[in-house]
Each structure stands twice: as C-alpha cells, then as structure tokens.
Motif scaffolding. Sequence first.
Motif, PDB file in Angstrom:
ATOM      1  N   LEU A   1     -12.287   3.921  -3.668  1.00 58.85           N
ATOM      2  CA  LEU A   1     -11.522   2.836  -4.278  1.00 58.85           C
ATOM      3  C   LEU A   1     -11.612   2.794  -5.794  1.00 58.85           C
ATOM      4  O   LEU A   1     -10.861   2.050  -6.436  1.00 58.85           O
ATOM      5  CB  LEU A   1     -11.984   1.498  -3.703  1.00 58.85           C
ATOM      6  CG  LEU A   1     -11.713   1.306  -2.197  1.00 58.85           C
ATOM      7  CD1 LEU A   1     -12.379   0.034  -1.698  1.00 58.85           C
ATOM      8  CD2 LEU A   1     -10.230   1.287  -1.917  1.00 58.85           C
TER       9      LEU A   1
ATOM     10  N   PRO B   1       0.829  -1.218   0.000  1.00 58.11           N
ATOM     11  CA  PRO B   1       0.000   0.000   0.000  1.00 58.11           C
ATOM     12  C   PRO B   1       0.858   1.260   0.000  1.00 58.11           C
ATOM     13  O   PRO B   1       1.951   1.289   0.566  1.00 58.11           O
ATOM     14  CB  PRO B   1      -0.789  -0.127   1.311  1.00 58.11           C
ATOM     15  CG  PRO B   1      -0.735  -1.568   1.684  1.00 58.11           C
ATOM     16  CD  PRO B   1       0.572  -2.069   1.175  1.00 58.11           C
ATOM     17  N   THR B   2       0.351   2.297  -0.639  1.00 58.98           N
ATOM     18  CA  THR B   2       1.034   3.593  -0.655  1.00 58.98           C
ATOM     19  C   THR B   2       0.544   4.510   0.445  1.00 58.98           C
ATOM     20  O   THR B   2       1.218   5.479   0.806  1.00 58.98           O
ATOM     21  CB  THR B   2       0.818   4.290  -2.002  1.00 58.98           C
ATOM     22  OG1 THR B   2      -0.596   4.492  -2.214  1.00 58.98           O
ATOM     23  CG2 THR B   2       1.374   3.451  -3.144  1.00 58.98           C
TER      24      THR B   2
ATOM     25  N   GLY C   1     -10.911   3.144  -9.440  1.00 55.12           N
ATOM     26  CA  GLY C   1      -9.707   3.469 -10.205  1.00 55.12           C
ATOM     27  C   GLY C   1      -8.405   3.180  -9.494  1.00 55.12           C
ATOM     28  O   GLY C   1      -7.332   3.549  -9.985  1.00 55.12           O
ATOM     29  N   THR C   2      -8.453   2.515  -8.347  1.00 55.75           N
ATOM     30  CA  THR C   2      -7.214   2.176  -7.643  1.00 55.75           C
ATOM     31  C   THR C   2      -6.719   0.799  -8.069  1.00 55.75           C
ATOM     32  O   THR C   2      -7.491  -0.050  -8.517  1.00 55.75           O
ATOM     33  CB  THR C   2      -7.421   2.177  -6.122  1.00 55.75           C
ATOM     34  OG1 THR C   2      -8.410   1.197  -5.768  1.00 55.75           O
ATOM     35  CG2 THR C   2      -7.865   3.549  -5.638  1.00 55.75           C
ATOM     36  N   GLU C   3      -5.421   0.594  -7.908  1.00 55.53           N
ATOM     37  CA  GLU C   3      -4.852  -0.725  -8.130  1.00 55.53           C
ATOM     38  C   GLU C   3      -5.145  -1.603  -6.910  1.00 55.53           C
ATOM     39  O   GLU C   3      -5.260  -1.093  -5.791  1.00 55.53           O
ATOM     40  CB  GLU C   3      -3.336  -0.620  -8.328  1.00 55.53           C
ATOM     41  CG  GLU C   3      -2.918   0.163  -9.565  1.00 55.53           C
ATOM     42  CD  GLU C   3      -3.326  -0.522 -10.850  1.00 55.53           C
ATOM     43  OE1 GLU C   3      -3.350  -1.774 -10.868  1.00 55.53           O
ATOM     44  OE2 GLU C   3      -3.634   0.177 -11.827  1.00 55.53           O
TER      45      GLU C   3
ATOM     46  N   GLU D   1      -3.527  -0.869  -3.428  1.00 54.68           N
ATOM     47  CA  GLU D   1      -2.889   0.449  -3.424  1.00 54.68           C
ATOM     48  C   GLU D   1      -3.170   1.205  -2.131  1.00 54.68           C
ATOM     49  O   GLU D   1      -2.280   1.870  -1.579  1.00 54.68           O
ATOM     50  CB  GLU D   1      -3.371   1.266  -4.622  1.00 54.68           C
ATOM     51  CG  GLU D   1      -2.759   2.659  -4.703  1.00 54.68           C
ATOM     52  CD  GLU D   1      -3.277   3.463  -5.885  1.00 54.68           C
ATOM     53  OE1 GLU D   1      -2.887   4.651  -5.991  1.00 54.68           O
ATOM     54  OE2 GLU D   1      -4.066   2.923  -6.693  1.00 54.68           O
ATOM     55  N   PHE D   2      -4.420   1.135  -1.658  1.00 49.18           N
ATOM     56  CA  PHE D   2      -4.796   1.785  -0.408  1.00 49.18           C
ATOM     57  C   PHE D   2      -5.050   0.723   0.655  1.00 49.18           C
ATOM     58  O   PHE D   2      -5.721  -0.285   0.392  1.00 49.18           O
ATOM     59  CB  PHE D   2      -6.074   2.617  -0.569  1.00 49.18           C
ATOM     60  CG  PHE D   2      -5.955   3.801  -1.487  1.00 49.18           C
ATOM     61  CD1 PHE D   2      -4.732   4.244  -1.958  1.00 49.18           C
ATOM     62  CD2 PHE D   2      -7.096   4.490  -1.882  1.00 49.18           C
ATOM     63  CE1 PHE D   2      -4.633   5.338  -2.801  1.00 49.18           C
ATOM     64  CE2 PHE D   2      -7.022   5.588  -2.727  1.00 49.18           C
ATOM     65  CZ  PHE D   2      -5.783   6.014  -3.190  1.00 49.18           C
TER      66      PHE D   2
ATOM     67  N   ASP E   1     -12.130  11.071  -3.299  1.00 47.72           N
ATOM     68  CA  ASP E   1     -11.788  10.131  -4.357  1.00 47.72           C
ATOM     69  C   ASP E   1     -10.305   9.778  -4.322  1.00 47.72           C
ATOM     70  O   ASP E   1      -9.508  10.377  -3.588  1.00 47.72           O
ATOM     71  CB  ASP E   1     -12.201  10.656  -5.736  1.00 47.72           C
ATOM     72  CG  ASP E   1     -11.502  11.953  -6.129  1.00 47.72           C
ATOM     73  OD1 ASP E   1     -10.443  12.284  -5.549  1.00 47.72           O
ATOM     74  OD2 ASP E   1     -12.017  12.642  -7.028  1.00 47.72           O
ATOM     75  N   ALA E   2      -9.945   8.781  -5.119  1.00 50.34           N
ATOM     76  CA  ALA E   2      -8.576   8.267  -5.105  1.00 50.34           C
ATOM     77  C   ALA E   2      -7.571   9.318  -5.540  1.00 50.34           C
ATOM     78  O   ALA E   2      -6.459   9.401  -4.988  1.00 50.34           O
ATOM     79  CB  ALA E   2      -8.485   7.031  -6.003  1.00 50.34           C
TER      80      ALA E   2
ATOM     81  N   ARG F   1      -4.216  10.538  -3.442  1.00 55.28           N
ATOM     82  CA  ARG F   1      -2.850  10.575  -3.996  1.00 55.28           C
ATOM     83  C   ARG F   1      -2.258  11.975  -3.891  1.00 55.28           C
ATOM     84  O   ARG F   1      -1.073  12.127  -3.582  1.00 55.28           O
ATOM     85  CB  ARG F   1      -2.880  10.108  -5.446  1.00 55.28           C
ATOM     86  CG  ARG F   1      -3.319   8.654  -5.625  1.00 55.28           C
ATOM     87  CD  ARG F   1      -3.251   8.225  -7.078  1.00 55.28           C
ATOM     88  NE  ARG F   1      -3.828   6.899  -7.272  1.00 55.28           N
ATOM     89  CZ  ARG F   1      -4.938   6.660  -7.983  1.00 55.28           C
ATOM     90  NH1 ARG F   1      -5.581   7.664  -8.575  1.00 55.28           N
ATOM     91  NH2 ARG F   1      -5.397   5.433  -8.112  1.00 55.28           N
TER      92      ARG F   1
END
Length: 281
Positions: free
Chosen positions: A26, A3-4, A28-30, A33-34, A92-93, A97
């Motif tokens: 979530l 996770p980032t 559009g996240t890989e 990722e979160f 949102d994602a 970021r």
Amino acid sequence: MKPTVSVVIPAHNEEAVVSAGLDLLLAGTEPGEFDVVVVANACTDRTARAAAREGVRVLETATPGKVNALRLGDAACRVFPRVYLDADVRLDAASVRALAAAAARPGVLACAPVPEWDLRGTGPVVRRVHRVHDRLIAPSRALAGVGVYILNEEGHRRAFPMPDVISDDGWVDGCFHGAERAVVPEARSVVRPPRTVRAHLRRRVRVRRGNRQLAGLGRPGRGLRLGALGGLVAGRAVSPLDAACYLAVLAADRLLTRLRGGAADWGTDTGSRHRDPTAAS
C-alpha cells in the motif's frame, strides 16, 4: 476513488509477515486505489488483527484451505483485474500497476511478475539446491511458483470457480496457453524459499502431490528437464557441488513422496514464514 485493481491475500497463521507485506503493497498508493481483501483462514494466531488497517478488508473463516480462502476473497472483490498474492510474498504498488497494465494488453489473460529470491537465513545446501532449481525452471516459468498472479475478467472466467486443488497457481497456469499468459519484467515479487533441507523437502513433497493431482484433472504441469543439468554444469551456471546437492535432495524428495503416498497436507509450510528482519517491530 474507484479501485483500479483488487488484491486477494489468503493468510493462514501469517501474523509474522502479513503486516509488513501490506505496508509495502500500500505504500505510495492513493486512498482506495487498491481493493485489498485479506482472508484469515483457520488461524490460531493474530493474523486478522495484524492485517487490519485502513484500505484493507479482513475476512475470517474457520474453514482451512488456501483455495477456500481464495474463493471467499474472490467473491468479495469489487473490480477486475484481480491479483492473488501469497501472504508471505512481497509485492509493491509499482509491480501491481505493471501487472494490471500488462493484463489489459490484447490477447493477454493472466500475468505474473519476475521473482526475486530472498535467501537470507537459508542453509548452504538449500542455497545450492535453489540455485540449480531456479536455473532449470527459468526457461518455462510463467504463472506458477512466484507467489503472485493476476487475472483479467476473461482470464478469471477460465480459472474460476477454482476446484479444491493443492496447487492453485499450477491450476491457473494450466488454464492458459502461449501468449495468453505473460511474465512482466517490470513487476517483481520477493519470495523466501524454505531455509532448511527439511523444510524444502516438506514443500517439495506437497508440490509433487499437487502436480499429480493436477495431472489427474487433465492439467499436467511442465516438468523439469534434468538433462539440462549437465548443460548448466558445463556452462558453469552451477557448480558440480551444486548439481550433486540438487540430485541428492531430489532423490530424497521422490522417496518421501512415495512413502507418504496420497496423504493430504493442507498446512502452511512455516519454513519460510519468518519475520522480515528489515521490518519494523
């Protein structure tokens, strides 16, 4: 993937809103990722079930209180930086970021997004009161009142372990000074203020109580400058009717705070917890 960023979402009886909020967060996240942790605290509805999905860990506790939920979620986090997000606030994602990138800048320890206010379903008096309040507080807005803040590892050491306070974002805001906290224009949170005057007053009484508590802990907040209200009217940023509604509700707010004294109210303000009409059923 590692996770980032970790995201902690305290949720007390948020069945109506938590699912749509997680869907947006979530999207559009890989995978992985979160690192998302929802803490369902003292819920009597199906918040935990509504939050359950791939990529989200759901913790349940019978102990009420947002700060307790924040501490539990924080202890379960896997990485820094860490986002602390109210369950009824939309983020949102891309905003997550942007917040994480800003928290990595030299000298920055904590960040918050720019709030966007969803006024659908609010009454005319509340709209006027909110218009004035938003313009009064905008020059000094930082980490408090937008439903989201992010801490990097050094910032986390300043704010945690968090004491049992009513205003967690006020506490966090008071942990930093100047450029240590940043408002990130590329990040946006969508916040729904209370829909009715009664709900607004309930929230304001709690806010005032929280501010008094912080002042007693040596963390006085940055108060509103009512002298600026005349300037807003003169500059036509708000109307005289807006200002009159604001002052009338402010007087009621202060009176209720005095009448209720120090009685604690740890419950959720359901005035803004209504199902998103744009969300799928």
